[in-house]
Design an enzyme around this catalytic site. Structure first.
Site, PDB file in Angstrom:
ATOM      1  CG  HIS A   8      35.366  43.874  76.127  1.00  0.00           C
ATOM      2  ND1 HIS A   8      33.992  43.801  76.235  1.00  0.00           N
ATOM      3  CD2 HIS A   8      35.673  43.366  74.910  1.00  0.00           C
ATOM      4  CE1 HIS A   8      33.488  43.279  75.137  1.00  0.00           C
ATOM      5  NE2 HIS A   8      34.491  43.003  74.308  1.00  0.00           N
ATOM      6  N   GLY A   9      34.669  43.852  79.796  1.00  0.00           N
ATOM      7  CA  GLY A   9      33.358  43.654  80.416  1.00  0.00           C
ATOM      8  C   GLY A   9      32.231  43.769  79.397  1.00  0.00           C
ATOM      9  CD  GLU A  10      26.292  42.187  79.897  1.00  0.00           C
ATOM     10  OE1 GLU A  10      26.094  40.967  79.985  1.00  0.00           O
ATOM     11  OE2 GLU A  10      25.613  43.056  80.508  1.00  0.00           O
ATOM     12  CB  THR A  11      29.141  46.270  75.240  1.00  0.00           C
ATOM     13  OG1 THR A  11      28.871  45.250  74.269  1.00  0.00           O
ATOM     14  CG2 THR A  11      30.646  46.376  75.470  1.00  0.00           C
ATOM     15  CG  ASP A  12      23.711  48.427  76.482  1.00  0.00           C
ATOM     16  OD1 ASP A  12      23.708  47.754  77.545  1.00  0.00           O
ATOM     17  OD2 ASP A  12      23.435  49.648  76.461  1.00  0.00           O
ATOM     18  NE  ARG A  59      34.250  45.664  72.255  1.00  0.00           N
ATOM     19  CZ  ARG A  59      34.421  46.149  71.042  1.00  0.00           C
ATOM     20  NH1 ARG A  59      34.175  47.431  70.788  1.00  0.00           N
ATOM     21  NH2 ARG A  59      34.842  45.367  70.056  1.00  0.00           N
ATOM     22  CD  GLU A  83      37.034  41.120  68.651  1.00  0.00           C
ATOM     23  OE1 GLU A  83      38.092  40.547  68.324  1.00  0.00           O
ATOM     24  OE2 GLU A  83      36.174  40.603  69.386  1.00  0.00           O
TER      25      GLU A  83
END
Length: 195
Positions: A8-12, A59, A83
């Site tokens: 997935h793309g970036e998360t905080d 995400r 995950e």
């Protein structure tokens, strides 16, 4: 059949180096851009996917939906691609885990394949659901001999543990050998999951 595995793309929480696991975090703006860049790179690729399967965590799902919309292909949630569950360690950094749970961390660190965090999964538990999920997707899409390209949007531990398993790499080497960046593509021949 070729599987195009992507994280997935970036998360905080990625930026803060927090353990996400099964915690349902959102993409940040960088993550959304990464998902669009992923789609753009696949749009002109000879490996342009025919369909997207994704983990149901936000995400991954948002990454998959952005890519599928741009590629104009179906996007389906498939159970088992989520995950690894890190239990009580989720939300902490690895440094905090080592400070707060020194003995359990050492056990897990020594035997990553079968050790598990408190109230969490082992990497073997993860494989026990991921491999059958991927085999089910392969079967639904016509078997490993079919000329299909399948984009699988999932998570870093899923990809690292799967590659460790398929390549017979010791699990304590997975991060060093198979660290996966956000929205990075890892190609996998579906036939490898028949072994």
């Amino acid at each position: 059949m070729k599987l195009l595995l992507t994280r997935h793309g970036e998360t905080d929480w990625n930026l803060q180096r927090r353990i996400q696991g099964s915690t349902d975090t959102d993409l940040n703006e960088t993550g959304r851009r990464q998902a669009m860049q992923l789609a753009e790179s696949l749009l002109l690729s000879e490996d342009r996917p025919d369909i997207v399967y994704t983990s149901g965590l936000k995400r991954a799902l948002e990454t998959a939906e952005i890519a599928a919309k741009r590629l104009q292909i179906p996007c389906l949630i498939h159970p088992g691609l989520e995950e690894i569950g890190f239990g009580l360690w989720e939300g902490l950094t690895w440094e905090q885990v080592e400070d707060k749970y020194p003995e359990l961390y050492q056990i897990w660190h020594t035997d990553r394949r079968y050790g598990h965090p408190p109230e969490g999964e082992s990497y073997q538990d993860l494989l026990n659901r991921v491999v059958p999920a991927l085999q089910d997707i392969i079967q639904k899409e016509g078997g490993s001999s079919a000329d299909r390209r399948i984009l699988i949007v999932t998570h870093s531990a899923v990809i690292m543990s799967l590659l460790s398993h398929l390549n017979r790499t010791p699990f304590h080497e997975m991060v060093k050998r198979y660290r996966t960046q956000n929205a990075q593509i890892i190609e996998l021949d579906a036939k490898r999951l028949e072994e």
